[in-house]
Design a protein around this motif. Structure first.
Motif, PDB file in Angstrom:
ATOM      1  N   PRO A 117       0.816  -1.233   0.000  1.00  0.00           N
ATOM      2  CA  PRO A 117       0.000   0.000   0.000  1.00  0.00           C
ATOM      3  C   PRO A 117       0.841   1.270   0.000  1.00  0.00           C
ATOM      4  CG  PRO A 117      -0.075  -1.085   2.149  1.00  0.00           C
ATOM      5  CD  PRO A 117       0.598  -2.034   1.218  1.00  0.00           C
ATOM      6  N   LEU A 118       2.024   1.219   0.602  1.00  0.00           N
ATOM      7  CA  LEU A 118       2.894   2.393   0.623  1.00  0.00           C
ATOM      8  C   LEU A 118       3.354   2.736  -0.792  1.00  0.00           C
ATOM      9  CD1 LEU A 118       4.155   4.288   2.747  1.00  0.00           C
ATOM     10  CD2 LEU A 118       6.130   2.775   2.784  1.00  0.00           C
ATOM     11  N   LEU A 119       3.783   1.721  -1.548  1.00  0.00           N
ATOM     12  CA  LEU A 119       4.237   1.968  -2.917  1.00  0.00           C
ATOM     13  C   LEU A 119       3.077   2.375  -3.820  1.00  0.00           C
ATOM     14  CD1 LEU A 119       6.806  -0.947  -3.352  1.00  0.00           C
ATOM     15  CD2 LEU A 119       7.249   1.436  -2.752  1.00  0.00           C
ATOM     16  N   ASP A 120       1.902   1.794  -3.593  1.00  0.00           N
ATOM     17  CA  ASP A 120       0.736   2.204  -4.375  1.00  0.00           C
ATOM     18  C   ASP A 120       0.400   3.670  -4.116  1.00  0.00           C
ATOM     19  OD1 ASP A 120       0.422  -0.218  -5.617  1.00  0.00           O
ATOM     20  OD2 ASP A 120      -1.095  -0.975  -4.219  1.00  0.00           O
ATOM     21  N   ALA A 121       0.563   4.115  -2.877  1.00  0.00           N
ATOM     22  CA  ALA A 121       0.321   5.521  -2.562  1.00  0.00           C
ATOM     23  C   ALA A 121       1.330   6.416  -3.263  1.00  0.00           C
ATOM     24  CB  ALA A 121       0.376   5.733  -1.050  1.00  0.00           C
ATOM     25  N   LEU A 122       2.596   6.013  -3.309  1.00  0.00           N
ATOM     26  CA  LEU A 122       3.614   6.811  -3.994  1.00  0.00           C
ATOM     27  C   LEU A 122       3.340   6.880  -5.500  1.00  0.00           C
ATOM     28  CD1 LEU A 122       6.855   5.618  -2.165  1.00  0.00           C
ATOM     29  CD2 LEU A 122       5.644   7.774  -1.852  1.00  0.00           C
ATOM     30  N   ARG A 123       2.803   5.819  -6.050  1.00  0.00           N
ATOM     31  CA  ARG A 123       2.489   5.819  -7.486  1.00  0.00           C
ATOM     32  C   ARG A 123       1.420   6.844  -7.834  1.00  0.00           C
ATOM     33  NH1 ARG A 123       3.059  -0.091  -6.623  1.00  0.00           N
ATOM     34  NH2 ARG A 123       4.833  -0.832  -7.865  1.00  0.00           N
ATOM     35  N   LYS A 124       0.625   7.233  -6.849  1.00  0.00           N
ATOM     36  CA  LYS A 124      -0.432   8.222  -7.100  1.00  0.00           C
ATOM     37  C   LYS A 124       0.084   9.654  -7.020  1.00  0.00           C
ATOM     38  CE  LYS A 124      -4.036   5.134  -5.360  1.00  0.00           C
ATOM     39  NZ  LYS A 124      -5.019   4.883  -4.271  1.00  0.00           N
ATOM     40  N   GLY A 125       1.292   9.845  -6.517  1.00  0.00           N
ATOM     41  CA  GLY A 125       1.850  11.185  -6.418  1.00  0.00           C
ATOM     42  C   GLY A 125       2.418  11.650  -7.748  1.00  0.00           C
ATOM     43  N   SER A 126       2.315  12.943  -8.023  1.00  0.00           N
ATOM     44  CA  SER A 126       2.903  13.472  -9.246  1.00  0.00           C
ATOM     45  C   SER A 126       4.421  13.565  -9.078  1.00  0.00           C
ATOM     46  CB  SER A 126       2.341  14.854  -9.566  1.00  0.00           C
ATOM     47  OG  SER A 126       3.006  15.857  -8.800  1.00  0.00           O
ATOM     48  N   PRO A 127       5.186  13.409 -10.157  1.00  0.00           N
ATOM     49  CA  PRO A 127       6.636  13.545 -10.038  1.00  0.00           C
ATOM     50  C   PRO A 127       7.058  14.871  -9.416  1.00  0.00           C
ATOM     51  CG  PRO A 127       6.074  12.577 -12.150  1.00  0.00           C
ATOM     52  CD  PRO A 127       4.781  12.987 -11.519  1.00  0.00           C
ATOM     53  N   GLN A 128       6.441  15.960  -9.853  1.00  0.00           N
ATOM     54  CA  GLN A 128       6.778  17.272  -9.305  1.00  0.00           C
ATOM     55  C   GLN A 128       6.404  17.364  -7.836  1.00  0.00           C
ATOM     56  OE1 GLN A 128       6.040  21.283 -11.332  1.00  0.00           O
ATOM     57  NE2 GLN A 128       4.291  21.170  -9.930  1.00  0.00           N
ATOM     58  N   GLY A 129       5.221  16.872  -7.490  1.00  0.00           N
ATOM     59  CA  GLY A 129       4.767  16.931  -6.114  1.00  0.00           C
ATOM     60  C   GLY A 129       5.638  16.105  -5.183  1.00  0.00           C
ATOM     61  N   LEU A 130       6.017  14.909  -5.619  1.00  0.00           N
ATOM     62  CA  LEU A 130       6.879  14.060  -4.799  1.00  0.00           C
ATOM     63  C   LEU A 130       8.241  14.712  -4.580  1.00  0.00           C
ATOM     64  CD1 LEU A 130       6.060  10.552  -6.324  1.00  0.00           C
ATOM     65  CD2 LEU A 130       5.445  11.344  -4.028  1.00  0.00           C
ATOM     66  N   ALA A 131       8.809  15.270  -5.654  1.00  0.00           N
ATOM     67  CA  ALA A 131      10.127  15.907  -5.533  1.00  0.00           C
ATOM     68  C   ALA A 131      10.070  17.099  -4.579  1.00  0.00           C
ATOM     69  CB  ALA A 131      10.624  16.340  -6.909  1.00  0.00           C
ATOM     70  N   ALA A 132       9.017  17.903  -4.691  1.00  0.00           N
ATOM     71  CA  ALA A 132       8.896  19.077  -3.832  1.00  0.00           C
ATOM     72  C   ALA A 132       8.652  18.687  -2.379  1.00  0.00           C
ATOM     73  CB  ALA A 132       7.767  19.974  -4.337  1.00  0.00           C
ATOM     74  N   ALA A 133       7.816  17.684  -2.174  1.00  0.00           N
ATOM     75  CA  ALA A 133       7.543  17.227  -0.816  1.00  0.00           C
ATOM     76  C   ALA A 133       8.794  16.641  -0.181  1.00  0.00           C
ATOM     77  CB  ALA A 133       6.417  16.199  -0.824  1.00  0.00           C
ATOM     78  N   LYS A 134       9.573  15.904  -0.971  1.00  0.00           N
ATOM     79  CA  LYS A 134      10.808  15.332  -0.432  1.00  0.00           C
ATOM     80  C   LYS A 134      11.786  16.436  -0.042  1.00  0.00           C
ATOM     81  CE  LYS A 134      14.658  12.248  -1.230  1.00  0.00           C
ATOM     82  NZ  LYS A 134      15.107  10.962  -1.776  1.00  0.00           N
ATOM     83  N   ARG A 135      11.884  17.471  -0.841  1.00  0.00           N
ATOM     84  CA  ARG A 135      12.787  18.571  -0.478  1.00  0.00           C
ATOM     85  C   ARG A 135      12.417  19.174   0.874  1.00  0.00           C
ATOM     86  NH1 ARG A 135      12.582  19.776  -6.037  1.00  0.00           N
ATOM     87  NH2 ARG A 135      10.979  21.373  -5.723  1.00  0.00           N
TER      88      ARG A 135
END
Length: 244
Positions: free
Chosen positions: A179-197
């Motif tokens: 479920p964790l990886l499925d949740a990450l798959r729903k994130g946008s590339p830009q959104g994931l990168a910004a959230a990680k920063r």
């Protein structure tokens, strides 16, 4: 044989430490291969997230004392994980020691099996967890860091979660990852990168402020007579001279 294998599944790249004969010890060669694999993932638009996994019963035994990476190479590897513009998830289903704990703490999320165990054993060979402090100290609660830095004791997955090293524990690590990886798959590339920063900012501040000093401190410790005795004793499977 490749020391780091790569597999892809629905936008998730799994990088597997594949040196079970050395308990996935962090040799110069393994560190270089993992750094290259991470660089490829960073550049691949088809990769949304990265899983860092392992073969065998040990995620990583820490630095390979027979063929260690340079301190700068290891620090660069930790920083690559922290700065990668994609989430990195550690899959831990076994033992993690010393530098391997630093590798785990560099990851954004960590899922561990309930029987996984960890130890920062550096003090027992005459050195200290200097380089791994870059990723560990911003994440761990201070009392836990003091205890396990100073004693070298083993601690389990539940304690690792309590102190901030592990995100989640489960009887079946792969079942918990799904479920964790499925949740990450729903994130946008830009959104994931910004959230990680945002969540990695404090760790990166530690690199900027402390990396050079800790590299020098680690080099001094490893060149000392006590460290030579500690590493020799470890390789000869005996107690070092100072053990009581």
């Amino acid at each position: 044989m490749s020391l780091v294998t790569t597999a892809h599944d629905r936008a998730v790249a799994t990088l597997t430490l594949n040196a079970p004969d050395t308990r996935n010890a962090l040799s110069a060669a393994l560190v270089a291969e993992l750094a290259d694999a991470l660089d490829r993932c960073a550049k691949d638009p088809a990769v949304r997230a990265v899983v860092l996994a392992h073969t065998g019963a040990t995620f990583s035994a820490g630095a390979d004392l027979k063929a260690p990476p340079s301190p700068y190479a290891f620090v660069a590897l930790l920083r690559r994980i922290v700065e990668l513009p994609k989430p990195v998830v550690a899959r831990v289903a076994g033992r993690v020691r010393a530098g391997g704990v630093g590798l785990v703490s560099a990851c954004d999320l960590v899922v561990a099996s309930e029987d996984a165990d960890f130890a920062l054993t550096e003090v027992r060979i005459g050195v200290a967890p200097a380089l791994v402090s870059l990723t560990l100290l911003p994440r761990l609660d201070p009392r836990s860091a003091a205890r396990y830095y100073l004693t070298g004791e083993r601690f389990g997955a539940a304690d690792a979660a309590r102190m901030g090293l592990v995100t989640a524990t489960a009887p079946d690590v792969d079942e918990a990852l799904t479920p964790l990886l499925d949740a990450l798959r729903k994130g946008s590339p830009q959104g994931l990168a910004a959230a990680k920063r945002l969540v990695a900012a404090r760790v990166l501040e530690t690199f900027e402020r402390d990396a050079e000093e800790l590299v020098q401190r680690a080099a001094t410790l490893f060149a000392s007579a006590e460290a030579r005795e500690g590493m020799t004793a470890f390789l000869e499977r005996r107690d070092p001279a100072w053990a009581i």
